[in-house]
Design a protein around this motif. Sequence first.
Motif, PDB file in Angstrom:
ATOM      1  N   ASP A  33       0.984  -1.156   0.049  1.00 49.38           N
ATOM      2  CA  ASP A  33      -0.388  -0.341  -0.198  1.00 49.38           C
ATOM      3  C   ASP A  33       0.825   1.091  -0.220  1.00 49.38           C
ATOM      4  O   ASP A  33       0.329   2.343   0.196  1.00 49.38           O
ATOM      5  N   SER A  34       1.928   1.354   0.012  1.00 50.72           N
ATOM      6  CA  SER A  34       2.722   2.475   0.344  1.00 50.72           C
ATOM      7  C   SER A  34       3.763   2.569  -1.044  1.00 50.72           C
ATOM      8  O   SER A  34       4.285   1.511  -1.459  1.00 50.72           O
ATOM      9  N   LEU A  35       3.685   4.131  -1.296  1.00 47.04           N
ATOM     10  CA  LEU A  35       4.644   4.407  -3.287  1.00 47.04           C
ATOM     11  C   LEU A  35       5.501   4.495  -2.742  1.00 47.04           C
ATOM     12  O   LEU A  35       6.004   5.180  -1.718  1.00 47.04           O
ATOM     13  N   VAL A  36       6.360   3.384  -3.764  1.00 46.69           N
ATOM     14  CA  VAL A  36       7.482   4.193  -4.041  1.00 46.69           C
ATOM     15  C   VAL A  36       8.166   5.088  -4.199  1.00 46.69           C
ATOM     16  O   VAL A  36       9.557   5.177  -4.220  1.00 46.69           O
ATOM     17  N   LEU A  44      10.904   4.592 -13.815  1.00 45.96           N
ATOM     18  CA  LEU A  44       9.968   4.166 -12.811  1.00 45.96           C
ATOM     19  C   LEU A  44      11.180   3.286 -11.836  1.00 45.96           C
ATOM     20  O   LEU A  44      11.580   2.148 -12.617  1.00 45.96           O
ATOM     21  N   LYS A  45      11.767   3.968 -11.137  1.00 48.07           N
ATOM     22  CA  LYS A  45      12.029   2.814 -10.127  1.00 48.07           C
ATOM     23  C   LYS A  45      11.428   1.987  -9.304  1.00 48.07           C
ATOM     24  O   LYS A  45      10.429   2.378  -8.712  1.00 48.07           O
ATOM     25  N   THR A  46      11.762   0.746  -9.312  1.00 48.30           N
ATOM     26  CA  THR A  46      11.474   0.197  -8.790  1.00 48.30           C
ATOM     27  C   THR A  46      11.471  -1.099  -7.090  1.00 48.30           C
ATOM     28  O   THR A  46      12.835  -0.524  -6.647  1.00 48.30           O
ATOM     29  N   CYS A  47      11.608  -2.006  -6.536  1.00 49.00           N
ATOM     30  CA  CYS A  47      11.650  -1.503  -5.387  1.00 49.00           C
ATOM     31  C   CYS A  47      12.591  -2.867  -4.874  1.00 49.00           C
ATOM     32  O   CYS A  47      13.181  -3.448  -4.181  1.00 49.00           O
ATOM     33  N   GLY A  48      12.153  -3.226  -6.534  1.00 49.33           N
ATOM     34  CA  GLY A  48      12.961  -5.189  -6.807  1.00 49.33           C
ATOM     35  C   GLY A  48      12.989  -6.647  -5.650  1.00 49.33           C
ATOM     36  O   GLY A  48      12.841  -7.333  -6.263  1.00 49.33           O
ATOM     37  N   MET A  49      11.189  -6.307  -5.560  1.00 48.43           N
ATOM     38  CA  MET A  49      10.249  -7.160  -5.805  1.00 48.43           C
ATOM     39  C   MET A  49      10.156  -7.743  -6.491  1.00 48.43           C
ATOM     40  O   MET A  49      10.004  -9.345  -6.190  1.00 48.43           O
ATOM     41  N   GLU A  50       9.992  -7.162  -7.528  1.00 50.42           N
ATOM     42  CA  GLU A  50       9.716  -7.895  -8.715  1.00 50.42           C
ATOM     43  C   GLU A  50      10.683  -9.015  -9.604  1.00 50.42           C
ATOM     44  O   GLU A  50      10.272 -10.276  -9.471  1.00 50.42           O
ATOM     45  N   SER A  51      12.053  -8.796  -9.378  1.00 52.53           N
ATOM     46  CA  SER A  51      13.222  -9.490  -9.914  1.00 52.53           C
ATOM     47  C   SER A  51      13.135 -10.557  -8.554  1.00 52.53           C
ATOM     48  O   SER A  51      13.091 -11.973  -8.750  1.00 52.53           O
ATOM     49  N   GLU A  52      12.737 -10.880  -7.518  1.00 52.89           N
ATOM     50  CA  GLU A  52      12.966 -12.284  -6.754  1.00 52.89           C
ATOM     51  C   GLU A  52      11.617 -13.140  -6.575  1.00 52.89           C
ATOM     52  O   GLU A  52      11.931 -13.932  -6.864  1.00 52.89           O
TER      53      GLU A  52
END
Length: 142
Positions: A33-36, A44-52
């Motif tokens: 629910d938090s905007l990164v 767009l920068k991501t939090c890196g969870m998609e690659s995991e």
Amino acid sequence: MKKAFHKAISLMMAFVVLFSTMSFTISMHYCGDSLVDTAIFSKLKTCGMESEMKAENTLQSSDCSIAKKGCCTDEQQTVTGQDELQLTFDKITLGQQLFVAAFFHTYNTLFETSKEVTPSLNHYPPPNIVRHIYKLDETYLI
């Protein structure tokens, strides 16, 4: 003055046309629910969870894999500009004309530099000196 006024009006109208016809997209990346990150004209920068999540899914065997739903979402909002422009200004009311004239007059007077007027004493000559008053009040030691 008229030349500067017409130049300012044409410049303002050019900006109005430019910004009213410009379209852009706002991209947002949410992790849970938090905007990164938010981006308008950059990547767009991501939090890196998609690659995991992708790495976990590829490690499992292909015949009995269960895909997990990721917690990350990407959202895009598009702001579209108008396509049809009104080329004539015949429909401008008197109140709108007065507003534009008052706006430009106040905007132009904001940046005017005023000369500081120094008082001129040329019209008032100094009085004639009859006696040296300072000599009357002085005392001399002999």
